[in-house]
Design an enzyme around this catalytic site. Structure first.
Site, mmCIF file in Angstrom:
data_model
loop_
_atom_site.group_PDB
_atom_site.id
_atom_site.type_symbol
_atom_site.label_atom_id
_atom_site.label_comp_id
_atom_site.label_asym_id
_atom_site.label_seq_id
_atom_site.Cartn_x
_atom_site.Cartn_y
_atom_site.Cartn_z
ATOM 1 N N ARG A 58 60.750 55.858 12.967
ATOM 2 C CA ARG A 58 60.706 55.445 14.374
ATOM 3 C C ARG A 58 61.272 54.043 14.588
ATOM 4 O O ARG A 58 62.079 53.838 15.505
ATOM 5 C CB ARG A 58 59.275 55.556 14.910
ATOM 6 N N ASN A 117 56.335 60.341 17.237
ATOM 7 C CA ASN A 117 56.001 61.391 16.278
ATOM 8 C C ASN A 117 55.351 62.546 17.019
ATOM 9 O O ASN A 117 54.530 62.337 17.908
ATOM 10 C CB ASN A 117 55.010 60.873 15.226
#
Length: 745
Positions: free
Chosen positions: A17, A35
């Protein structure tokens, strides 16, 4: 334009990320990343052309420990306008789940660990976005701190700043911590903590003591690998008279001082997974190949050492803590703290503190056991022996599979289980050998945890056919309690299927399964089998020579029993073994007591090792076979075997040469060459008759690199295609994958 991008693979717990956030900023893309449990989802507002370049950059520059399997990108229509690009709160959605295994400390963290000017100087739990624990601290997905055992350690202000700073190496690193806010190291039943505790452990090791050390996936037991007395005391404590110990070396230079190491092995040895690798000992004393100073009782009568490198900051500090201790060893026995094949211990309350001189532990909870992975090499490529830390639970991808959820419980020894869903098979970390209540309890607990973590709730259970396996009884119990359909498949067919699964091969093959023992379809013991099979069906078409295996379970331990059983003329036995042993075995055979027909290749190895006086009794599984291979490797030169057409003839020929007093090293090599020739001739006949030109080799016997080399070399000369287990063990640790493969096919 707004695009929805879904990225599947190992993309959680590897800094994905923050990588996406920084990449999006570089492309001036607006949106979010999160996520989703089974994937990473991106909303991106940009042009179509920039999107293409963005996706190309993701593929080319993804974090080194990630693994992208698939990227789906579709244009969506929304009125929402993003003002920047943010990492947003994770949400949970069902789908295929990919969990990152535990990975070793990275080079950047290693440098910081020993940098006096860094605030994490000598911090035993230093980690970053690219390294540290994953699977063993994870409760469930998606991978965020509040769903790990790090939730018990709130971040301090400085760690929090790094966590939210996109330019930090610890941006969005879930296990982030420091000396002020992280877990604490301490000695059990002793006042020392943190660095003082580590210093005391170093002193105890240097003085010849034995210590327990809590790692990522369980406890190790450690001592000085150059101290004969310390190693012998550990053997006595662990009831392990002969089995080789793994050795953790301080660095690559220390490994090369004691072992031969080629470039391919070095890559894996120092990889993020840091497996144990079986390396040839340096035993020749010369300027070019100095004699190893490791204690001789580290791996008695074995030519290889299980070597690995420090993979946690705590390991590095044990070797290199800057204190007043001088001449600390560069090689430590670092073996799993378990007993008789039991699972590795994860809690200091579960083992006797009198077992060692000190227990170095910490307060970060281990949620799932993960023993060290073990790897051999064949033709400069890995040959996995135990697939666990660093590799599990990375899935195996199977094409053309059924939409079904499966639990495959594996075998009895070296147990691992597998969960399968759609086209993915997830093999568990190594569990251990069944045979006691504790292993069974840990097995069931591990199944529940991985099932919850991966969101795989079985509609079908697969197990072995052996009626007395504890793993089979557990499968039957789970099936009855949860009303799940249970299917049983033959042991050696499952070995071949594990090979086909790893190679994604669905055609017909000649399957050669060589191992210790497995329950045959005819009620006898199988273990040296030749099949015609594919992913759905099998037919046993040949085997090595049958013999009467007498003595029940003792025949897997007492090698001499099999040697006497295989002798045509039992009178020769009295020239090799004691009269008491010969009398006892003759009695069983004459009265047909505790006798069963067998084609076990493992017991053939035992019998040959026994008559060569290399090993009369297995103190650990595979001892006779491992020592027989080492003796064979000691013989320099080629050995040709002619006019031997069965393993019965081969054994009798070796017995004849033993009675004539021929050299043991030569005879060990002669046995390997003869067995390879027999396997080759049988495969060739099947191939010519059935017009099948692909051969799959599996079973624990094919962990023997010398035998595998000899067989493969012969088969390749006939232009046959050879399939081998590489990253899935050929031994019983890979059976669960074969079982699962059968179910989803």
């Amino acid at each position: 334009m707004t695009f929805n991008i879904k990225i599947f693979g190992i993309v959680q717990g590897v800094g994905f990320r923050p990588f996406i956030k920084n990449l999006a900023d570089n492309f001036f893309i607006l949106g979010t990343v999160a996520n989703k449990g089974s994937y990473v989802e991106i909303f991106a507002q940009t042009s179509e052309n920039i999107l293409k370049n963005f996706i190309d950059a993701i593929k080319k520059n993804s974090p080194p420990r990630s693994a992208i399997l698939k990227i789906d990108a579709t244009e969506i229509f929304t009125e929402k306008i993003f003002s920047d690009f943010k990492i947003i709160e994770s949400t949970h959605e069902r789908g295929d789940i990919f969990v990152s295994p535990d990975i070793s400390i990275c080079e950047d963290c290693k440098r910081e660990l020993f940098d006096k000017n860094n605030r994490r100087y000598l911090h035993p739990f230093i980690n970053c976005t690219a390294c540290g624990p994953r699977l063993t601290i994870l409760e469930n997905m998606p991978y965020d701190r509040e769903r790990t055992s790090m939730k018990n350690f709130p971040m301090c202000e400085k760690c929090s700043e790094e966590y939210f700073n996109k330019n930090s190496r610890r941006f969005d690193a879930q296990p982030i911590c420091c000396n002020d806010c992280g877990p604490q190291i301490f000695l059990k039943n002793s006042p020392e903590k943190n660095l003082d505790a580590i210093k005391k452990i170093r002193k105890i090791i240097l003085q010849g003591g034995i210590v327990a050390i809590k790692g990522i996936g369980g406890f190790h037991i450690a001592c000085d690998a150059k101290n004969f007395s310390a190693v012998q005391r550990l053997r006595d404590k662990k009831f392990r008279p002969q089995k080789p110990f793994a050795v953790m070396f301080k660095n690559i230079s220390a490994v090369e001082e004691h072992c031969f190491l080629n470039s391919e092995q070095k890559i894996f040895l120092d990889s993020p997974q840091k497996p144990i690798i079986l390396l040839k000992k340096r035993n020749n004393s010369s300027l070019l190949t100095p004699h190893s100073s490791l204690s001789k009782n580290v791996a008695p009568q074995i030519n290889k050492i299980g070597a690995f490198l420090p993979y946690t900051p705590l390991h590095l500090l044990i070797f290199d803590l800057p204190d007043d201790i001088k001449n600390f060893p560069d090689a430590l026995i670092m073996t799993s703290l378990n007993f008789s094949g039991n699972p590795i211990e994860i809690d200091e309350e579960d083992f006797d503190k009198n077992f060692c001189d000190a227990i170095l532990t910490h307060d970060r909870k281990i949620l799932l056991r993960a023993d060290d992975s073990v790897m051999n090499f064949f033709k400069n490529q890995p040959s996995m022996i135990r697939r666990s830390r660093g590799y599990s639970p990375l899935p195996i991808f199977i094409e053309k599979s059924k939409k079904i959820s499966v639990l495959a419980v594996g075998g009895e020894l070296k147990n691992t289980f597998a969960l399968a869903k759609n086209n993915l098979i997830y093999a568990s970390p190594y569990i251990g050998d069944f045979g006691n209540i504790k292993t069974a309890e840990i097995f069931e607990k591990s199944v529940r945890r991985m099932s919850d973590l991966l969101e795989i709730f079985p509609e079908k259970i697969i197990c072995d056919k052996h009626p007395r396996y504890q793993s089979v009884k557990i499968a039957e119990k789970i099936s009855a309690e949860k009303n799940i359909f249970l299917e049983k498949i033959q042991h050696h067919y499952a070995h071949i299927l594990s090979n086909l699964a790893e190679n994604n091969y669905f055609g017909e093959v000649i399957g050669v399964a060589m191992d210790g023992t497995g329950f045959g379809d005819d009620g006898t013991i199988w273990g040296g089998e030749f099949f015609i099979c594919d992913a759905k069906n099998y037919q046993r078409v040949d085997s090595i020579s049958k013999f009467i295996q007498a003595g029940g379970d003792k025949s897997s331990v007492d090698c001499w029993r099999n040697a006497i059983s295989m002798m045509k003329n039992k009178n020769f036995a009295e020239e090799i073994f004691t009269a008491e042993k010969v009398k006892a075995q003759k009695f069983l055979l004459e009265k047909n007591l505790n006798c069963i027909e067998s084609t076990s290749c493992g017991r053939l190895f035992d019998a040959v090792a026994a008559i060569l006086k290399i090993c009369e009794k297995n103190s650990y599984e595979g001892e006779a076979a491992m020592k027989l291979e080492s003796f064979a490797e000691n013989f320099v030169g080629e050995v040709e075997v002619k006019n031997i057409f069965s393993t019965e003839e081969l054994f009798e020929k070796i017995l004849e040469k033993v009675l004539l007093g021929e050299d043991r090293n030569f005879l060990a090599k002669y046995f390997h060459a003869g067995l390879a020739e027999i396997i080759f001739e049988k495969v060739l006949k099947i191939s010519e008759r059935e017009k099948i030109f692909t051969v799959a080799l599996s079973g624990g016997v094919f962990q023997n690199i010398l035998l595998t080399e000899l067989v493969v070399e012969k088969l390749e000369k006939k232009n046959l295609k050879i399939l081998l287990n590489r990253m899935i063990p050929a031994n019983d640790g890979g059976i669960c994958v074969g079982q699962a493969f059968f179910a989803i096919r």
